[in-house]
Design an enzyme around this catalytic site. Structure first.
Site, short mmCIF file in Angstrom:
data_model
loop_
_atom_site.label_atom_id
_atom_site.label_comp_id
_atom_site.label_asym_id
_atom_site.label_seq_id
_atom_site.Cartn_x
_atom_site.Cartn_y
_atom_site.Cartn_z
N LYS A 39 18.07 -19.59 28.32
CA LYS A 39 18.16 -20.59 27.27
C LYS A 39 17.25 -21.79 27.58
O LYS A 39 16.72 -22.42 26.65
CB LYS A 39 19.61 -21.04 27.10
N TYR A 63 21.68 -16.56 32.39
CA TYR A 63 21.84 -16.87 30.98
C TYR A 63 21.31 -18.27 30.68
O TYR A 63 20.53 -18.46 29.74
CB TYR A 63 23.32 -16.78 30.59
#
Length: 248
Positions: free
Chosen positions: A154, A150
């Site tokens: 980002k 994750y």
């Protein structure tokens, strides 16, 4: 304030959390808003509560749906002045090496590919002075164990933002936000529980100098600032909305 009168705004992930607050913020300052989300009923509920808004169902990783979203926004409002690529999702916290390949790929499809598709299809309909803004994460700058894919997605979004800003300047400004943890649907997706246990919440807050987690209104206010003429000279900015977590 009425900074966005006569402006058309698209918000993905608009049915709840940050996206709902972003849609409400722009609408409250005069904008026409497209509330887009995979949860169409939720998007419809948000849109119906705003003065000039419509709902649209989208899987942000799907190319055809992105094309259709842009076409719907342009058909309704003639242009797109602000594109808020807010939709994103974490994975269940776990060591990266134990993650399924499909789950890893899903992080980049939803969190990065979606912004590529938004830009690809929206930019031709965005006039001079428009803004493309996305929701990254402070984890993209300061990753921690358990959410590595994750956080990597980002981090990729941060680099995409900076590169795209250089490509689209001076016509369109491209920026992103890097929020800290928030008590939204993020908790459920990352931990499997809707609300963090008290001890876990205290540990998270303990690393934030401002003494609390981010709220949807914190993020919505930062979106509105970056889209406004007050930020007319800001592009390629990855704004930390983290209460100081990144300085700890």
């Amino acid at each position: 304030m009425n900074r966005f009168i006569d402006k058309s705004v698209v918000v993905t992930g608009g049915a709840s959390g940050f996206g709902k607050a972003i849609a409400e913020k722009f609408a409250g300052e005069g904008a026409s808003v497209v509330v887009a989300d995979l949860d169409f009923d939720g998007a419809q509920a948000v849109a119906e509560a705003l003065p000039d808004a419509l709902a649209f169902k989208i899987d942000v990783a799907d190319e055809a749906m992105n094309q259709a979203l842009v076409a719907r926004a342009v058909d309704a409002f003639g242009k797109i002045d602000v594109y808020c690529a807010n939709a994103g999702v974490p994975h269940l916290a776990q060591p990266m090496v134990s993650m399924d390949v499909a789950d890893f790929d899903r992080m980049f499809a939803i969190n990065v590919r979606s912004v590529f598709l938004a830009a690809k299809y929206a930019v031709p309909h965005m006039p001079q002075g428009s803004s493309l803004i996305s929701t990254a994460s402070i984890g993209g700058k300061r990753p921690r164990p358990g959410l590595t894919p994750y956080n990597a997605s980002k981090g990729a979004l941060i680099t995409l933002t900076r590169g795209l800003a250089a490509e689209l300047a001076p016509k369109i400004r491209v920026n992103c936000l890097c929020p800290v943890s928030s008590a939204t649907g993020f908790d459920l997706n990352a931990t499997g529980v809707a609300e963090l246990p008290e001890d876990m919440d205290a540990a998270v807050v303990g690393g934030i100098p401002m003494g609390r987690r981010a709220s949807p209104d914190d993020v919505a206010g930062a979106y509105a600032f970056l889209a406004s003429t007050d930020a007319a000279f800001l592009t390629g900015v990855c704004l930390d909305v983290d209460g100081g977590r990144s300085i700890q």
